[in-house]
Write a protein that holds these residues in place. Structure first.
Motif, short mmCIF file in Angstrom:
data_model
loop_
_atom_site.label_atom_id
_atom_site.label_comp_id
_atom_site.label_asym_id
_atom_site.label_seq_id
_atom_site.Cartn_x
_atom_site.Cartn_y
_atom_site.Cartn_z
N SER A 173 42.52 -56.75 21.41
CA SER A 173 41.26 -57.07 20.75
C SER A 173 41.51 -58.03 19.60
O SER A 173 42.60 -58.06 19.02
N SER A 174 40.49 -58.81 19.24
CA SER A 174 40.65 -59.79 18.16
C SER A 174 40.93 -59.11 16.83
O SER A 174 41.67 -59.63 16.00
N SER A 175 40.36 -57.91 16.61
CA SER A 175 40.59 -57.21 15.35
C SER A 175 42.04 -56.78 15.23
O SER A 175 42.65 -56.85 14.15
N LEU A 176 42.65 -56.33 16.35
CA LEU A 176 44.07 -55.96 16.32
C LEU A 176 44.93 -57.19 16.11
O LEU A 176 45.91 -57.14 15.35
N ILE A 177 44.58 -58.29 16.75
CA ILE A 177 45.34 -59.52 16.58
C ILE A 177 45.30 -59.99 15.12
O ILE A 177 46.30 -60.42 14.55
N ILE A 178 44.12 -59.88 14.50
CA ILE A 178 43.98 -60.27 13.10
C ILE A 178 44.87 -59.41 12.22
O ILE A 178 45.54 -59.88 11.30
N SER A 179 44.89 -58.09 12.49
CA SER A 179 45.73 -57.18 11.70
C SER A 179 47.21 -57.48 11.91
O SER A 179 47.99 -57.50 10.95
N MET A 218 50.66 -75.37 10.58
CA MET A 218 49.52 -76.28 10.68
C MET A 218 49.33 -76.78 12.12
O MET A 218 48.23 -77.06 12.56
N ALA A 219 50.44 -76.83 12.86
CA ALA A 219 50.36 -77.30 14.24
C ALA A 219 49.50 -76.36 15.08
O ALA A 219 48.74 -76.80 15.94
N LEU A 220 49.62 -75.05 14.82
CA LEU A 220 48.82 -74.07 15.56
C LEU A 220 47.34 -74.30 15.33
O LEU A 220 46.51 -74.19 16.24
N ILE A 221 46.99 -74.63 14.10
CA ILE A 221 45.58 -74.87 13.75
C ILE A 221 45.07 -76.13 14.44
O ILE A 221 43.96 -76.16 14.97
N GLU A 222 45.88 -77.18 14.44
CA GLU A 222 45.48 -78.43 15.07
C GLU A 222 45.30 -78.25 16.58
O GLU A 222 44.42 -78.87 17.19
N SER A 231 43.44 -65.57 16.72
CA SER A 231 44.80 -65.43 17.26
C SER A 231 45.86 -65.98 16.32
O SER A 231 47.05 -65.73 16.50
N ILE A 232 45.44 -66.74 15.30
CA ILE A 232 46.38 -67.32 14.33
C ILE A 232 46.43 -66.42 13.10
O ILE A 232 45.41 -65.90 12.64
#
Length: 336
Positions: free
Chosen positions: A244-250, A1-5, A33-34
């Motif tokens: 890339s954001s898509s690779l990070i999401i995966s 949750m800290a990462l989200i905040e 990135s999370i």
């Protein structure tokens, strides 16, 4: 949750939440990135429209916003836009917390880092589509009563334009929630036989575009306070080592503790660190990315293990001892 905040605070300052809450538009902000590409901000307009509370939305993926009649072709179009890191504007049918379906115009746009061109956040604006009434040409139930496809009764013979097949007129008094980015990533190819959509008007399209511009302008202004500048359009090509954001999401779907390094860059820096790794070591992502793994070493680090790792890198071979070593170092940092 800290990462989200920290997602918004670190990039735009602590006060950005107050400014975003002042905006009347319905929108969400997500962080690719999370792990899980979660929602890190939901506007008051979105919460009112969807029926969810902030606690039920923040940190969650968007699967809860999908329903049996969500058009999977449209979902895949959004998935492709995320992969290509580009804006998209598309009509979607989704569901609010109480199960009520509704049509909306979904406008998604990435927010880029001005420094290296990477995607920092995605902003998703939702504009309800006003239906246009027309005469029903079908939808008669077995007993001769006009029905929506879900079997509920219609009020008279009037149904609503191309929304007819998806939304009963009884449901239009309440607005439903929207598809968010994570629902794009977790969806499959079911439901591809949806034939009709509900087209947005030019005014609704312009409203969505204006909202994106307002939100992006606010984020850009607040990024100047922290010096970590962002821009609505990619200001520079992605820098070396930027994933890339898509690779990070995966990669975020992998629950193990690990890092990725780039041997083609000077000093072989870390270019990705999993959430599990950050929890294990106690470091923030910004303290890890761009650094060589040697910063994890301590007084008790075995020099012979370091030598084995270096040799494995030189000859480009796997190193099991090195993997165990990383876990040893992570434990060392956590306890120190």
């Amino acid at each position: 949750m800290a990462l989200i905040e920290q997602s918004l605070n670190r990039r735009y300052s602590l006060y950005v939440h107050e400014e975003l809450d002042e905006l009347s538009e319905s929108f969400t902000i997500t962080d690719p990135s999370i792990s899980g590409h979660p929602i890190v901000f939901a506007s008051l307009g979105f919460l009112k429209m969807s029926g969810y509370s902030k606690e039920e939305v923040i940190g969650k993926n968007g699967r809860v916003f999908q329903g049996p009649r969500t058009n999977r072709r449209s979902v895949m179009e959004i998935r492709e836009a995320i992969r290509e890191e580009r804006p998209i504007q598309i009509s979607l049918l989704n569901y609010r917390k109480d199960g009520t379906p509704f049509w909306m115009l979904f406008h998604m746009s990435p927010v880029f880092s001005k420094d290296d061109g990477s995607v920092i956040h995605f902003v998703g604006v939702q504009v309800p589509i006003s239906p246009k009434p027309r005469r029903s040409r079908s939808g008669v139930g077995r007993n001769g009563v006009n029905l929506c496809e879900d079997g509920s009764r219609m009020r008279g013979d009037i149904v609503f334009g191309s929304c007819r097949r998806e939304v009963c007129s009884d449901s239009l008094v309440e607005l439903g929630p929207v598809l968010d980015l994570e629902s794009v990533l977790d969806s499959d190819s079911r439901g591809l036989d949806i034939e009709e959509t509900c087209e947005a008007s030019d005014l609704e399209k312009q409203r969505a575009a204006n909202a994106i511009e307002n939100i992006s302008s606010l984020l850009t202004r607040y990024s100047e306070i922290t010096g970590r500048l962002v821009c609505e359009r990619r200001c520079s090509l992605p820098g070396a080592g930027v994933l890339s954001s898509s690779l990070i999401i995966s990669l975020g779907r992998i629950k193990q503790s690990f890092v990725l390094t780039d041997p083609h860059l000077p000093d072989m820096p870390i270019v990705y660190a999993s959430d599990a790794f950050l929890r294990l070591t106690g470091y923030a992502r910004r303290e890890v990315l761009g650094h060589n793994c040697r910063f994890l070493s301590g007084e008790d680090t075995d020099p012979s293990t370091l030598s084995k790792m270096k040799e494995s890198i030189r000859v480009e071979q796997a190193c099991t001892e090195g993997q165990e070593f990383i876990l040893e170092l992570s434990s060392y940092i956590t306890c120190s």
